[in-house]
Scaffold this motif. Sequence first.
Motif, PDB file in Angstrom:
ATOM      1  N   ALA A 160       0.836  -1.207   0.000  1.00  0.00           N
ATOM      2  CA  ALA A 160       0.000   0.000   0.000  1.00  0.00           C
ATOM      3  C   ALA A 160       0.868   1.253   0.000  1.00  0.00           C
ATOM      4  N   ARG A 161       1.936   1.242   0.791  1.00  0.00           N
ATOM      5  CA  ARG A 161       2.848   2.392   0.833  1.00  0.00           C
ATOM      6  C   ARG A 161       3.470   2.636  -0.539  1.00  0.00           C
ATOM      7  N   ALA A 162       3.897   1.553  -1.211  1.00  0.00           N
ATOM      8  CA  ALA A 162       4.493   1.704  -2.541  1.00  0.00           C
ATOM      9  C   ALA A 162       3.475   2.240  -3.541  1.00  0.00           C
ATOM     10  N   LEU A 163       2.235   1.778  -3.451  1.00  0.00           N
ATOM     11  CA  LEU A 163       1.198   2.215  -4.388  1.00  0.00           C
ATOM     12  C   LEU A 163       0.803   3.667  -4.169  1.00  0.00           C
ATOM     13  N   ALA A 164       1.043   4.201  -2.971  1.00  0.00           N
ATOM     14  CA  ALA A 164       0.668   5.586  -2.677  1.00  0.00           C
ATOM     15  C   ALA A 164       1.340   6.576  -3.622  1.00  0.00           C
ATOM     16  N   SER A 165       2.483   6.213  -4.153  1.00  0.00           N
ATOM     17  CA  SER A 165       3.203   7.104  -5.071  1.00  0.00           C
ATOM     18  C   SER A 165       2.707   6.999  -6.501  1.00  0.00           C
ATOM     19  N   SER A 166       1.729   6.113  -6.747  1.00  0.00           N
ATOM     20  CA  SER A 166       1.210   5.851  -8.104  1.00  0.00           C
ATOM     21  C   SER A 166       2.344   5.507  -9.069  1.00  0.00           C
ATOM     22  N   PRO A 167       3.157   4.504  -8.738  1.00  0.00           N
ATOM     23  CA  PRO A 167       4.315   4.191  -9.574  1.00  0.00           C
ATOM     24  C   PRO A 167       3.926   3.496 -10.873  1.00  0.00           C
ATOM     25  N   ASP A 168       4.777   3.646 -11.878  1.00  0.00           N
ATOM     26  CA  ASP A 168       4.646   2.883 -13.119  1.00  0.00           C
ATOM     27  C   ASP A 168       5.358   1.541 -12.993  1.00  0.00           C
ATOM     28  N   LEU A 169       6.386   1.499 -12.137  1.00  0.00           N
ATOM     29  CA  LEU A 169       7.221   0.306 -11.979  1.00  0.00           C
ATOM     30  C   LEU A 169       7.354  -0.010 -10.493  1.00  0.00           C
ATOM     31  N   LEU A 170       7.088  -1.269 -10.138  1.00  0.00           N
ATOM     32  CA  LEU A 170       7.231  -1.716  -8.759  1.00  0.00           C
ATOM     33  C   LEU A 170       8.206  -2.891  -8.725  1.00  0.00           C
ATOM     34  N   ILE A 171       9.266  -2.739  -7.941  1.00  0.00           N
ATOM     35  CA  ILE A 171      10.252  -3.804  -7.783  1.00  0.00           C
ATOM     36  C   ILE A 171       9.956  -4.537  -6.479  1.00  0.00           C
ATOM     37  N   CYS A 172       9.772  -5.836  -6.583  1.00  0.00           N
ATOM     38  CA  CYS A 172       9.492  -6.670  -5.415  1.00  0.00           C
ATOM     39  C   CYS A 172      10.732  -7.519  -5.146  1.00  0.00           C
ATOM     40  N   ASP A 173      11.501  -7.124  -4.129  1.00  0.00           N
ATOM     41  CA  ASP A 173      12.760  -7.807  -3.836  1.00  0.00           C
ATOM     42  C   ASP A 173      12.525  -8.880  -2.775  1.00  0.00           C
ATOM     43  N   GLU A 174      12.352 -10.127  -3.228  1.00  0.00           N
ATOM     44  CA  GLU A 174      12.073 -11.252  -2.326  1.00  0.00           C
ATOM     45  C   GLU A 174      10.900 -10.908  -1.400  1.00  0.00           C
ATOM     46  N   ALA A 175       9.876 -10.286  -1.982  1.00  0.00           N
ATOM     47  CA  ALA A 175       8.791  -9.724  -1.171  1.00  0.00           C
ATOM     48  C   ALA A 175       7.932 -10.776  -0.485  1.00  0.00           C
ATOM     49  N   THR A 176       8.020 -12.041  -0.918  1.00  0.00           N
ATOM     50  CA  THR A 176       7.219 -13.085  -0.272  1.00  0.00           C
ATOM     51  C   THR A 176       8.072 -14.132   0.427  1.00  0.00           C
ATOM     52  N   SER A 177       9.382 -13.984   0.407  1.00  0.00           N
ATOM     53  CA  SER A 177      10.247 -15.051   0.925  1.00  0.00           C
ATOM     54  C   SER A 177      10.151 -15.228   2.433  1.00  0.00           C
ATOM     55  N   ALA A 178       9.746 -14.183   3.161  1.00  0.00           N
ATOM     56  CA  ALA A 178       9.648 -14.278   4.618  1.00  0.00           C
ATOM     57  C   ALA A 178       8.273 -14.760   5.071  1.00  0.00           C
ATOM     58  N   LEU A 179       7.399 -15.097   4.111  1.00  0.00           N
ATOM     59  CA  LEU A 179       6.023 -15.472   4.439  1.00  0.00           C
ATOM     60  C   LEU A 179       5.815 -16.971   4.254  1.00  0.00           C
ATOM     61  N   ASP A 180       4.873 -17.540   5.010  1.00  0.00           N
ATOM     62  CA  ASP A 180       4.583 -18.954   4.798  1.00  0.00           C
ATOM     63  C   ASP A 180       3.813 -19.114   3.491  1.00  0.00           C
ATOM     64  N   VAL A 181       3.711 -20.358   3.030  1.00  0.00           N
ATOM     65  CA  VAL A 181       3.252 -20.610   1.670  1.00  0.00           C
ATOM     66  C   VAL A 181       1.843 -20.095   1.420  1.00  0.00           C
ATOM     67  N   SER A 182       0.922 -20.288   2.361  1.00  0.00           N
ATOM     68  CA  SER A 182      -0.454 -19.849   2.143  1.00  0.00           C
ATOM     69  C   SER A 182      -0.545 -18.327   2.073  1.00  0.00           C
ATOM     70  N   VAL A 183       0.184 -17.629   2.932  1.00  0.00           N
ATOM     71  CA  VAL A 183       0.189 -16.168   2.917  1.00  0.00           C
ATOM     72  C   VAL A 183       0.891 -15.665   1.655  1.00  0.00           C
ATOM     73  N   GLN A 184       1.953 -16.351   1.263  1.00  0.00           N
ATOM     74  CA  GLN A 184       2.664 -16.013   0.035  1.00  0.00           C
ATOM     75  C   GLN A 184       1.712 -16.025  -1.151  1.00  0.00           C
ATOM     76  N   ALA A 185       0.871 -17.058  -1.245  1.00  0.00           N
ATOM     77  CA  ALA A 185      -0.084 -17.165  -2.348  1.00  0.00           C
ATOM     78  C   ALA A 185      -1.075 -16.004  -2.328  1.00  0.00           C
TER      79      ALA A 185
END
Length: 276
Positions: A160-185
């Motif tokens: 949500a914080r990243a989207l607040a800037s209305s970006p054209d490009l969003l880089i997700c750096d291992e954004a789900t690696s710290a989450l368990d599989v169900s939350v990751q999905a």
Amino acid sequence: MSDTILEVDDLVVDYGSGTSAHRAVDHVSFSVRRGSTFAIVGESGCGKSTIAKAVMRLLQPTSGRIVLDGTDLATLSEARLRPLRHRFQMVFQDPYGSLDPHLSARDIVAEPLRLKGVRSAQDRATEAARLIDRVGLPSTALDRRPHEFSGGQRQRIGIARALASSPDLLICDEATSALDVSVQAQVLELLREIQVDTGITYVVISHNLGVVQQISESVLVMKQGAVVEQGATAQVLTSPAEDYTRRLRRAALDPATMTGVKPRHVVRSLSLGATA
């Protein structure tokens, strides 16, 4: 408007200088189609996160070009770069460490709006509430602080914080690696929904071939700072041309290296041609 939103050309990033310099990224080139999801994959230390930081200009490239919609970010001074920063944002790996523990979720999401020039505190609060709702959190989340949320909820606040800037490009750096599989999905599904709604472009940094298979159309495989191969995700991950990619795929399918339960369609698709 060009179909290509991001072009990285002959990028080099060195840490240190002289005889002690370490080359983290070694003449890497790729382009990203507008509205698509492009993945960069490889083992830890291969340079993929360094590429993300270079694109974000969190570090200064040694040489090469990073062209966003015709503007070479690699050559801009910080003063000239600042007005463009809202166009490219990042979701970080650690959903707790990347959030200010002293701020409420509302204030965390509203802060980029203030930097973007939204002067009215009421307008910032209203937009923050809309974005919190957009990422699937209840209105009761607005006044809570990061330690009161689960890891998946904290990552939704980061999105949500990243989207607040209305970006054209969003880089997700291992954004789900710290989450368990169900939350990751759930987070991956949220990212897909946002892309459908907004046309945003993603660059996904990951070591997880299951995540890459689910979310990306194109993939770049890296080893020790250099490109091993790249192309359409379905082609590269099911019929890789290089032995290194085949070894990455075999490791992803090795029960000893798996965590959680991978979706059946992901295991099945990665398994195609596993003996190639």
